[in-house]
Write a protein that holds these residues in place. Sequence first.
Motif, PDB file in Angstrom:
ATOM      1  N   GLU A 135      -5.476  22.183 -16.298  1.00  0.00           N
ATOM      2  CA  GLU A 135      -4.070  21.775 -16.218  1.00  0.00           C
ATOM      3  C   GLU A 135      -3.903  20.307 -15.841  1.00  0.00           C
ATOM      4  OE1 GLU A 135      -5.340  24.400 -14.764  1.00  0.00           O
ATOM      5  OE2 GLU A 135      -4.279  26.165 -15.522  1.00  0.00           O
ATOM      6  N   THR A 136      -4.942  19.672 -15.276  1.00  0.00           N
ATOM      7  CA  THR A 136      -4.870  18.257 -14.891  1.00  0.00           C
ATOM      8  C   THR A 136      -6.045  17.496 -15.478  1.00  0.00           C
ATOM      9  OG1 THR A 136      -6.152  18.608 -12.871  1.00  0.00           O
ATOM     10  CG2 THR A 136      -3.739  18.807 -12.693  1.00  0.00           C
ATOM     11  N   SER A 137      -5.880  16.177 -15.565  1.00  0.00           N
ATOM     12  CA  SER A 137      -6.950  15.304 -16.043  1.00  0.00           C
ATOM     13  C   SER A 137      -6.853  13.975 -15.311  1.00  0.00           C
ATOM     14  CB  SER A 137      -6.812  15.082 -17.554  1.00  0.00           C
ATOM     15  OG  SER A 137      -7.866  14.267 -18.039  1.00  0.00           O
ATOM     16  N   SER A 138      -7.959  13.282 -15.130  1.00  0.00           N
ATOM     17  CA  SER A 138      -7.941  12.012 -14.392  1.00  0.00           C
ATOM     18  C   SER A 138      -8.967  11.053 -14.963  1.00  0.00           C
ATOM     19  CB  SER A 138      -8.217  12.259 -12.901  1.00  0.00           C
ATOM     20  OG  SER A 138      -9.516  12.808 -12.735  1.00  0.00           O
ATOM     21  N   HIS A 139      -8.814   9.777 -14.617  1.00  0.00           N
ATOM     22  CA  HIS A 139      -9.802   8.767 -14.992  1.00  0.00           C
ATOM     23  C   HIS A 139      -9.754   7.647 -13.972  1.00  0.00           C
ATOM     24  CE1 HIS A 139      -7.088   5.549 -16.391  1.00  0.00           C
ATOM     25  NE2 HIS A 139      -6.262   6.558 -16.697  1.00  0.00           N
ATOM     26  N   ASN A 140     -10.789   6.829 -13.914  1.00  0.00           N
ATOM     27  CA  ASN A 140     -10.863   5.720 -12.973  1.00  0.00           C
ATOM     28  C   ASN A 140     -10.196   4.483 -13.560  1.00  0.00           C
ATOM     29  OD1 ASN A 140     -12.329   7.210 -11.084  1.00  0.00           O
ATOM     30  ND2 ASN A 140     -14.259   6.725 -12.122  1.00  0.00           N
ATOM     31  N   LEU A 141      -9.634   3.646 -12.676  1.00  0.00           N
ATOM     32  CA  LEU A 141      -8.981   2.401 -13.091  1.00  0.00           C
ATOM     33  C   LEU A 141      -9.375   1.315 -12.099  1.00  0.00           C
ATOM     34  CD1 LEU A 141      -5.333   1.971 -14.268  1.00  0.00           C
ATOM     35  CD2 LEU A 141      -6.250   0.451 -12.516  1.00  0.00           C
ATOM     36  N   GLY A 142      -9.981   0.254 -12.583  1.00  0.00           N
ATOM     37  CA  GLY A 142     -10.390  -0.850 -11.711  1.00  0.00           C
ATOM     38  C   GLY A 142      -9.289  -1.884 -11.569  1.00  0.00           C
ATOM     39  N   ILE A 143      -9.128  -2.415 -10.342  1.00  0.00           N
ATOM     40  CA  ILE A 143      -8.126  -3.450 -10.075  1.00  0.00           C
ATOM     41  C   ILE A 143      -8.836  -4.649  -9.460  1.00  0.00           C
ATOM     42  CG2 ILE A 143      -6.079  -4.068  -8.722  1.00  0.00           C
ATOM     43  CD1 ILE A 143      -5.259  -1.118  -8.852  1.00  0.00           C
TER      44      ILE A 143
END
Length: 203
Positions: free
Chosen positions: A29-37
């Motif tokens: 039901e959920t999904s995620s990914h990494n994001l660099g700042i």
Amino acid sequence: MKKLAFILTSIILISATVKVSTGSTGDDETSSHNLGISVPEVALVDVEGPSGEGTTINLSPNINNLEAGAAVDFTTANDNSLWLNYTSIIEQGNNGNGNGNGSSKTRKIKAEIDENLPDGLDLMLEVGTIASGSGQTGTAIQEKIALKKGPTTVIDDIGSCYTENGAGKGHRLTYSLAVKDNKFDKVMAETFSVQVTYTITEN
């Protein structure tokens, strides 16, 4: 009745098949990914005037109503049309441990001239208090400073901030001439120029 039971059984089987098919892809039901700042360090400074950057100003005492025997009033040789702008993002402190928990280094702005003035005269600079901007803008040295060939701190304690850009923003710069004590005999009629340079550096 048998027909209805057959239809219900078919619906259940189709639902079960869909559920099994969806689960087999590994999705949920959920999904995620990494994001660099990445926030860069910034240290920019410029001087703005009515004509933009790089404005040339001229200083000369007013002698229009000068009487014989009176001293030339060099305080009339002044200009306050220029403004100092800067943008700063400082690095996070680490107390030498690299853990990001220490006090961050602040910055300062230094001013200097490329050539000393002729004997008898000083070029004075007064930096006004901050007039615009946001963040940890710096604190101006609240006194007139005689500029020399060699850097002098004029604004200190700059953190992450911006002053806004253009004339009327940041710190007003007031330049004036002054005769050195007991050196009027060294003042000569001549035309010369100096370049004033501002540099933003870490404390």
